[in-house]
Design a protein around this motif. Structure first.
Motif, short mmCIF file in Angstrom:
data_model
loop_
_atom_site.label_atom_id
_atom_site.label_comp_id
_atom_site.label_asym_id
_atom_site.label_seq_id
_atom_site.Cartn_x
_atom_site.Cartn_y
_atom_site.Cartn_z
N GLN A 32 0.83 -1.21 0.00
CA GLN A 32 0.00 0.00 0.00
C GLN A 32 0.86 1.26 0.00
OE1 GLN A 32 -3.41 -0.16 -0.27
NE2 GLN A 32 -2.98 -2.34 -0.50
N LEU A 33 2.12 1.12 0.40
CA LEU A 33 3.04 2.27 0.43
C LEU A 33 3.64 2.47 -0.96
CD1 LEU A 33 4.93 1.30 3.71
CD2 LEU A 33 3.05 2.93 3.50
N THR A 34 4.20 3.65 -1.18
CA THR A 34 4.91 3.86 -2.44
C THR A 34 6.12 2.94 -2.47
OG1 THR A 34 6.35 5.59 -1.58
CG2 THR A 34 4.22 6.30 -2.49
N ARG A 35 6.62 2.68 -3.65
CA ARG A 35 7.76 1.78 -3.80
C ARG A 35 8.97 2.27 -3.00
NH1 ARG A 35 9.69 -0.33 -9.55
NH2 ARG A 35 7.51 -0.95 -9.49
N ALA A 36 9.25 3.56 -3.10
CA ALA A 36 10.41 4.11 -2.39
C ALA A 36 10.24 4.00 -0.88
CB ALA A 36 10.63 5.56 -2.79
N THR A 37 9.03 4.28 -0.39
CA THR A 37 8.77 4.19 1.04
C THR A 37 8.88 2.75 1.51
OG1 THR A 37 7.33 6.12 0.92
CG2 THR A 37 7.11 4.73 2.86
N ALA A 38 8.32 1.83 0.74
CA ALA A 38 8.38 0.41 1.09
C ALA A 38 9.82 -0.08 1.14
CB ALA A 38 7.57 -0.41 0.09
N LYS A 39 10.63 0.36 0.18
CA LYS A 39 12.04 -0.02 0.19
C LYS A 39 12.75 0.53 1.42
CE LYS A 39 13.31 -0.77 -4.61
NZ LYS A 39 14.18 -0.31 -5.69
N GLY A 40 12.44 1.76 1.77
CA GLY A 40 13.04 2.37 2.96
C GLY A 40 12.66 1.62 4.23
N VAL A 41 11.40 1.23 4.33
CA VAL A 41 10.93 0.45 5.48
C VAL A 41 11.70 -0.86 5.55
CG1 VAL A 41 8.98 -0.89 6.36
CG2 VAL A 41 8.63 1.47 5.65
N GLU A 84 13.30 -12.86 14.22
CA GLU A 84 12.41 -12.32 15.26
C GLU A 84 12.33 -10.80 15.16
OE1 GLU A 84 13.52 -13.35 19.29
OE2 GLU A 84 13.70 -15.47 18.73
N ILE A 85 13.47 -10.16 14.97
CA ILE A 85 13.51 -8.69 14.87
C ILE A 85 12.68 -8.24 13.66
CG2 ILE A 85 14.99 -6.70 14.39
CD1 ILE A 85 17.15 -8.12 16.11
N ILE A 86 12.83 -8.94 12.55
CA ILE A 86 12.05 -8.58 11.36
C ILE A 86 10.57 -8.70 11.66
CG2 ILE A 86 11.47 -9.28 9.00
CD1 ILE A 86 14.47 -10.13 8.72
N SER A 87 10.15 -9.80 12.27
CA SER A 87 8.73 -9.99 12.55
C SER A 87 8.21 -8.98 13.57
CB SER A 87 8.45 -11.42 13.01
OG SER A 87 9.03 -11.67 14.25
N GLU A 88 9.05 -8.57 14.53
CA GLU A 88 8.64 -7.59 15.53
C GLU A 88 8.60 -6.17 14.98
OE1 GLU A 88 11.57 -8.11 18.59
OE2 GLU A 88 10.78 -10.05 19.20
N GLU A 89 9.56 -5.83 14.16
CA GLU A 89 9.74 -4.44 13.73
C GLU A 89 8.98 -4.07 12.46
OE1 GLU A 89 11.50 -2.03 15.33
OE2 GLU A 89 11.92 -3.43 16.95
N LEU A 90 8.72 -5.02 11.59
CA LEU A 90 8.16 -4.70 10.28
C LEU A 90 6.79 -4.02 10.40
CD1 LEU A 90 8.70 -4.75 7.30
CD2 LEU A 90 7.75 -7.05 7.19
N GLY A 91 5.93 -4.55 11.24
CA GLY A 91 4.60 -3.96 11.40
C GLY A 91 4.66 -2.53 11.89
N SER A 92 5.47 -2.28 12.91
CA SER A 92 5.54 -0.91 13.46
C SER A 92 6.19 0.05 12.46
CB SER A 92 6.28 -0.90 14.80
OG SER A 92 7.63 -1.25 14.63
N GLU A 93 7.17 -0.42 11.71
CA GLU A 93 7.79 0.45 10.69
C GLU A 93 6.80 0.80 9.58
OE1 GLU A 93 10.67 2.14 10.14
OE2 GLU A 93 11.36 1.63 12.14
N ILE A 94 5.97 -0.18 9.19
CA ILE A 94 4.95 0.08 8.17
C ILE A 94 3.95 1.10 8.70
CG2 ILE A 94 3.01 -0.93 6.90
CD1 ILE A 94 4.68 -3.53 6.71
N ARG A 128 3.35 8.79 8.42
CA ARG A 128 4.09 9.90 7.80
C ARG A 128 3.49 10.26 6.46
NH1 ARG A 128 8.66 7.07 9.85
NH2 ARG A 128 8.99 6.13 7.82
N ALA A 129 3.13 9.24 5.67
CA ALA A 129 2.53 9.48 4.35
C ALA A 129 1.19 10.19 4.48
CB ALA A 129 2.36 8.17 3.60
N ALA A 130 0.38 9.79 5.46
CA ALA A 130 -0.92 10.44 5.68
C ALA A 130 -0.73 11.89 6.13
CB ALA A 130 -1.71 9.67 6.74
N LYS A 131 0.24 12.12 6.98
CA LYS A 131 0.53 13.47 7.45
C LYS A 131 0.98 14.35 6.28
CE LYS A 131 3.02 15.55 11.33
NZ LYS A 131 4.00 15.28 12.38
N ARG A 132 1.84 13.77 5.42
CA ARG A 132 2.32 14.50 4.25
C ARG A 132 1.16 14.81 3.30
NH1 ARG A 132 6.74 11.63 3.91
NH2 ARG A 132 5.79 9.95 2.72
#
Length: 150
Positions: free
Chosen positions: A19-28, A120-130, A136-140
């Motif tokens: 659902q994020l832009t490609r650049a944002t998804a890559k950054g995440v 484990e870190i990937i599974s814990e962090e990915l949701g919160s980073e998304i 940020r995208a909504a605010k922008r």
């Protein structure tokens, strides 16, 4: 050497990431993978001997770039890749040994000890980073809408 990892249960996160832009998804993805790779780098640093140049321990890191030689040998497998390990050329000789020196493995034991923690870190962090990226995208978008409307 290739290592394949199969993970399950990430379908919802994958949909959210799309659902994020490609650049944002890559950054995440890049941020999450770098965070997950850090324990492997720390363990490699801790395991590494000083090495012939004395720089081996200090050369461990996490990044997205390879040396020119490594880039020629590397076959890209994903839109986002993060690498972990030493950048000291002597690391290969130290890890695997040669006719003049015995092998002193430091990277492989670091991977073996921390690969599950990285997942484990990937599974814990990915949701919160998304969620953070979406906020940020909504605010922008809201700021842009206000600018256009007023």
């Amino acid at each position: 050497m290739r290592i394949k990892v199969k993970v399950e249960g990430f379908k919802e996160l994958d949909k959210a990431l799309q659902q994020l832009t490609r650049a944002t998804a890559k950054g995440v993805a890049r941020r999450v993978l770098a965070k997950a790779a850090e324990p492997i780098a720390e363990a490699g640093r801790a395991n590494a001997p000083l090495g012939p140049t004395g720089n081996l321990k200090a050369s461990y890191g996490v990044g997205t770039k390879l040396t020119r030689r490594q880039s020629k040998l590397h076959r890209k497998e994903s839109p986002v890749e993060v690498f972990v390990g030493p950048n000291d050329p002597a690391a290969i000789q130290t890890e695997f040994g040669n006719e003049h020196q015995a092998a002193e493995p430091h990277m492989r034991p670091a991977w073996d000890a921390n690969k599950d923690r990285a997942l484990e870190i990937i599974s814990e962090e990915l949701g919160s980073e998304i969620e953070k990226a979406a906020a940020r995208a909504a605010k922008r978008a809201a700021r842009l809408a206000r600018k256009m409307g007023g």
